[in-house]
Design a protein around this motif. Sequence first.
Motif, mmCIF file in Angstrom:
data_model
loop_
_atom_site.group_PDB
_atom_site.id
_atom_site.type_symbol
_atom_site.label_atom_id
_atom_site.label_comp_id
_atom_site.label_asym_id
_atom_site.label_seq_id
_atom_site.Cartn_x
_atom_site.Cartn_y
_atom_site.Cartn_z
ATOM 1 N N SER A 1 0.812 -1.222 0.000
ATOM 2 C CA SER A 1 0.000 0.000 0.000
ATOM 3 C C SER A 1 0.845 1.271 0.000
ATOM 4 O O SER A 1 0.338 2.348 0.266
ATOM 5 C CB SER A 1 -0.939 -0.003 1.217
ATOM 6 O OG SER A 1 -0.194 -0.187 2.390
ATOM 7 N N ASP A 2 2.148 1.136 -0.255
ATOM 8 C CA ASP A 2 2.987 2.332 -0.363
ATOM 9 C C ASP A 2 3.971 2.144 -1.515
ATOM 10 O O ASP A 2 4.742 1.186 -1.519
ATOM 11 C CB ASP A 2 3.738 2.575 0.951
ATOM 12 C CG ASP A 2 4.686 3.758 0.823
ATOM 13 O OD1 ASP A 2 4.335 4.732 0.127
ATOM 14 O OD2 ASP A 2 5.791 3.708 1.397
ATOM 15 N N PHE A 3 3.894 3.031 -2.471
ATOM 16 C CA PHE A 3 4.744 2.925 -3.663
ATOM 17 C C PHE A 3 5.672 4.137 -3.768
ATOM 18 O O PHE A 3 6.178 4.450 -4.839
ATOM 19 C CB PHE A 3 3.864 2.818 -4.918
ATOM 20 C CG PHE A 3 2.852 1.710 -4.831
ATOM 21 C CD1 PHE A 3 3.188 0.428 -5.236
ATOM 22 C CD2 PHE A 3 1.581 1.934 -4.326
ATOM 23 C CE1 PHE A 3 2.267 -0.604 -5.143
ATOM 24 C CE2 PHE A 3 0.656 0.911 -4.224
ATOM 25 C CZ PHE A 3 0.999 -0.362 -4.627
ATOM 26 N N SER A 4 5.872 4.822 -2.626
ATOM 27 C CA SER A 4 6.634 6.067 -2.664
ATOM 28 C C SER A 4 8.075 5.848 -3.119
ATOM 29 O O SER A 4 8.636 6.676 -3.825
ATOM 30 C CB SER A 4 6.601 6.739 -1.293
ATOM 31 O OG SER A 4 7.065 5.843 -0.315
ATOM 32 N N SER A 5 8.686 4.697 -2.718
ATOM 33 C CA SER A 5 10.089 4.491 -3.091
ATOM 34 C C SER A 5 10.218 4.382 -4.611
ATOM 35 O O SER A 5 11.152 4.938 -5.195
ATOM 36 C CB SER A 5 10.666 3.261 -2.394
ATOM 37 O OG SER A 5 9.972 2.120 -2.798
ATOM 38 N N THR A 6 9.272 3.701 -5.244
ATOM 39 C CA THR A 6 9.310 3.592 -6.710
ATOM 40 C C THR A 6 9.135 4.969 -7.345
ATOM 41 O O THR A 6 9.850 5.329 -8.286
ATOM 42 C CB THR A 6 8.186 2.647 -7.195
ATOM 43 O OG1 THR A 6 8.514 1.329 -6.781
ATOM 44 C CG2 THR A 6 8.036 2.682 -8.709
ATOM 45 N N MET A 7 8.201 5.736 -6.822
ATOM 46 C CA MET A 7 7.940 7.052 -7.402
ATOM 47 C C MET A 7 9.160 7.966 -7.253
ATOM 48 O O MET A 7 9.507 8.715 -8.152
ATOM 49 C CB MET A 7 6.714 7.696 -6.733
ATOM 50 C CG MET A 7 5.403 7.041 -7.085
ATOM 51 S SD MET A 7 5.117 7.079 -8.862
ATOM 52 C CE MET A 7 4.639 5.422 -9.169
ATOM 53 N N MET A 8 9.816 7.868 -6.085
ATOM 54 C CA MET A 8 11.004 8.708 -5.871
ATOM 55 C C MET A 8 12.123 8.292 -6.814
ATOM 56 O O MET A 8 12.785 9.127 -7.424
ATOM 57 C CB MET A 8 11.466 8.599 -4.409
ATOM 58 C CG MET A 8 10.692 9.544 -3.488
ATOM 59 S SD MET A 8 11.373 9.598 -1.840
ATOM 60 C CE MET A 8 10.756 8.088 -1.153
ATOM 61 N N LYS A 9 12.307 6.945 -6.937
ATOM 62 C CA LYS A 9 13.384 6.461 -7.812
ATOM 63 C C LYS A 9 13.089 6.827 -9.270
ATOM 64 O O LYS A 9 13.994 7.200 -10.006
ATOM 65 C CB LYS A 9 13.544 4.942 -7.649
ATOM 66 C CG LYS A 9 14.234 4.555 -6.339
ATOM 67 C CD LYS A 9 14.588 3.077 -6.288
ATOM 68 C CE LYS A 9 13.428 2.232 -5.858
ATOM 69 N NZ LYS A 9 13.726 0.805 -5.734
ATOM 70 N N ALA A 10 11.823 6.719 -9.641
ATOM 71 C CA ALA A 10 11.450 7.050 -11.028
ATOM 72 C C ALA A 10 11.723 8.526 -11.294
ATOM 73 O O ALA A 10 12.251 8.902 -12.342
ATOM 74 C CB ALA A 10 9.978 6.718 -11.262
ATOM 75 N N LYS A 11 11.383 9.355 -10.312
ATOM 76 C CA LYS A 11 11.568 10.798 -10.465
ATOM 77 C C LYS A 11 13.056 11.147 -10.550
ATOM 78 O O LYS A 11 13.478 11.886 -11.441
ATOM 79 C CB LYS A 11 10.918 11.505 -9.264
ATOM 80 C CG LYS A 11 10.653 12.969 -9.478
ATOM 81 C CD LYS A 11 9.873 13.526 -8.300
ATOM 82 C CE LYS A 11 9.652 15.008 -8.462
ATOM 83 N NZ LYS A 11 8.864 15.572 -7.365
ATOM 84 N N GLN A 12 13.824 10.545 -9.621
ATOM 85 C CA GLN A 12 15.258 10.855 -9.587
ATOM 86 C C GLN A 12 15.994 10.341 -10.834
ATOM 87 O O GLN A 12 16.967 10.929 -11.287
ATOM 88 C CB GLN A 12 15.894 10.246 -8.332
ATOM 89 C CG GLN A 12 15.587 11.070 -7.082
ATOM 90 C CD GLN A 12 15.814 10.293 -5.801
ATOM 91 O OE1 GLN A 12 16.251 9.146 -5.822
ATOM 92 N NE2 GLN A 12 15.498 10.907 -4.663
ATOM 93 N N SER A 13 15.504 9.226 -11.380
ATOM 94 C CA SER A 13 16.214 8.628 -12.522
ATOM 95 C C SER A 13 15.870 9.305 -13.842
ATOM 96 O O SER A 13 16.482 9.014 -14.868
ATOM 97 C CB SER A 13 15.871 7.140 -12.621
ATOM 98 O OG SER A 13 14.501 6.998 -12.960
ATOM 99 N N GLY A 14 14.882 10.171 -13.815
ATOM 100 C CA GLY A 14 14.505 10.878 -15.046
ATOM 101 C C GLY A 14 13.673 10.035 -15.991
ATOM 102 O O GLY A 14 13.626 10.301 -17.197
ATOM 103 N N ALA A 15 13.013 8.999 -15.452
ATOM 104 C CA ALA A 15 12.156 8.163 -16.308
ATOM 105 C C ALA A 15 11.048 9.021 -16.919
ATOM 106 O O ALA A 15 10.480 9.884 -16.247
ATOM 107 C CB ALA A 15 11.561 7.029 -15.484
ATOM 108 N N GLN A 16 10.778 8.772 -18.202
ATOM 109 C CA GLN A 16 9.714 9.540 -18.882
ATOM 110 C C GLN A 16 8.419 8.744 -18.963
ATOM 111 O O GLN A 16 7.349 9.301 -19.158
ATOM 112 C CB GLN A 16 10.184 9.886 -20.299
ATOM 113 C CG GLN A 16 11.411 10.785 -20.302
ATOM 114 C CD GLN A 16 12.228 10.595 -21.561
ATOM 115 O OE1 GLN A 16 12.429 9.481 -22.037
ATOM 116 N NE2 GLN A 16 12.709 11.696 -22.115
#
Lengths: 286, 420
Positions: B226-241
């Motif tokens: 119920s928490d996906f914040s780590s994925t969202m942070m990693k996606a944001k930091q990695s510059g995923a489009q």
Amino acid sequence: MLVYGFINGTIYALIALGFSITFGVSRVANFAHGGLYILGGALTWYSLVKLGLPYFLSAILAVVAVGFLGALIYRVLLIRLRGLELSEVITTFAVGIVILELLRSMGLMGYEYRLPLFVEGSVDIFGVPVGIQRIIIVVVGAALLLALYLFVHHTKVGLAFRGVAQEEHTALSVGINPDRVSLLSLSIGSMICVISAVFILPLGTISVDDGYDVLIKALAVCIIGGLESTIGVIAASFIIGYIEVLTATYISSSYTMVVALASMLFILLVKPSGLFGKSKEIEERV
Amino acid sequence: MSTFFIRITVFVLAVFLLVPAMSNAASPAKGEPIIIGMPSSLKSLEASEALKAIKLAAEEINAKGGVKVGNAVRLLKVEEMETRDMEPGVPISDALLAIEKLFLEKKPHAVVLGPSRSEVLLAAMDLYAQYKMVSINVAMTPKFIEKYTQNPEKYKYCFRMGDARYVVGYLTKVMEKLKQDFGFTKVYIVVQDVLWSTAIGDGMKGWFEKNKWEVKGYDKYPTGASDFSSTMMKAKQSGAQVIVPIFDMHNSGILVQQWKEMKVPAIMAGFISPLMGSKAWTTFGDKIEGIINVVFQAGNIPLKKYEPSTKFYEAYKKRWGEQQSGHMPSEAYDSVYLLVQAIERAGSLDPDKLVKELEKTDFVGSIGRIKFKDHQFIFGDDPKTSAIAVAYQWKKGGRRVPVFPNSIAEERIDKPSSMK
């Protein structure tokens, strides 16, 4: 990571608090906890969406209704089983399953059952965007803990709670009715469970399957922290909250729940009472 | 007076006895009903809606007079059985017992839909072979074909309308379109840690790597997370489009909420069950604006450019209310029709004859044109020639707009607000 670990810890604490309070006072492991959690959410949703009542009133009604149900469970079922721990567990577990499966058969499936967020939007904390609902959860968690502390330390009923929790027979000798206190503890535990549901469920949707997950999470937290210890519950919640975030960030997100449950097994092996539990401490020393 | 009364009574009785006999003589005789078995996890949204679609098809066919089997005309009867295979912790053996119970107690002539969980379908194939039970299944595992081709004679009674590989194929084409339209080449994959979705995730990862995309991360979450914040942070930091989510758990709505709250500048394109139905906009509001979701089969979303899909969608809506799932109802509905056509062509309910006729299927259904190859339906980009999936984008005002394949696309893909 720090921010979300803290938020997740608070969510765990809220989920486990009702379970811990009930066990701490009455020694009843309320395995209907997950069922009551979802029932509270479903009742709030029904009053809000179907009856069109205001959000706050819907939540209050759900809290009161489930609190009454908790008292009823004790008065009708558990009072006859006092002291028979296994029977208490089986009975409350059965009640939980009945509640959850009844809700499912009444149509609680699908993705449309959702409580709205209290406040939309997000704010930056240390450069990390966080939803305002999650911040509200942290504030509510802290407020609830403070309220509980004041209740058990500064009210007559709260002191009776502590009396029964410490020594039931002695409490009886000074005029405290343990059955009444246990009934109240189950009722208050159920109410806390619904309060947590009302604040946490808006993050996702209301699903029957969540009821089973909530019970497992509450159990994990209470076993790690010590079943009857509120301090233990808080400590264990933050431990699990941070372990989950660290696991997801540095190992693999697929192990987040495994790590939490493995921690529970580890604690059971090395300190069966939990980090702050005292119930089996003397036996452990022997 | 009494004679008159007796005559009247005899006349009335004669009318009551003769009229039904005459009406029977006017229409072909109805024999025992044809039983369609539906063993599935009925408490899941997808299977419960598929059951309604099956009943709808049976009602329509019965209303038109029934099914012609040789010289007789027989009505359809649907018998469902709860397998609970989608519920957590239910062993495969329990689901198989439920399927066998259906065979022994209700004696179906054929099975449609079948179990939802891939592992259960693979195990049930042996049961279908043992009972010579013709089945048209929908579970998504690519291993169905592997198992079928290992022993086609044994598993000849099993047909299937669905495959995770086709979803991969579809998603890759959506990715190509995103690359072509916006120049995106950096992707983050996040999936539910179960067989079907990890199969799609693995397939997508392989395709991205082969096609010179940068895979910035690949996370798997257990069911119930119920928490996906780590994925969202990693996606944001990695510059995923692009973020590719593959989930059918209800908590995946949280993923979308966190994507919006954390202002991740990436488009989300994949499969998220809670966002599938028309009511998702009411549930989540404009948080889902810009998300691209893939409906596994046409018909589960109405298409202006393919009339049979809209016809089914509207018929379902009229009979049961708006459907909310992205796979199962339309293919279940079509399964009944193509099964009935096979029965009529065979003029028999003999399973071996039915198999031969099903292999010759060429049916224009709500999901597109249905043909089988190796007992697996053929998938493509144009509903006039094959079955299709549909990628749609949630747009302002809660519109689900088909954006891929081009044969049915109604508008272009828009960038989400976080990327503008």
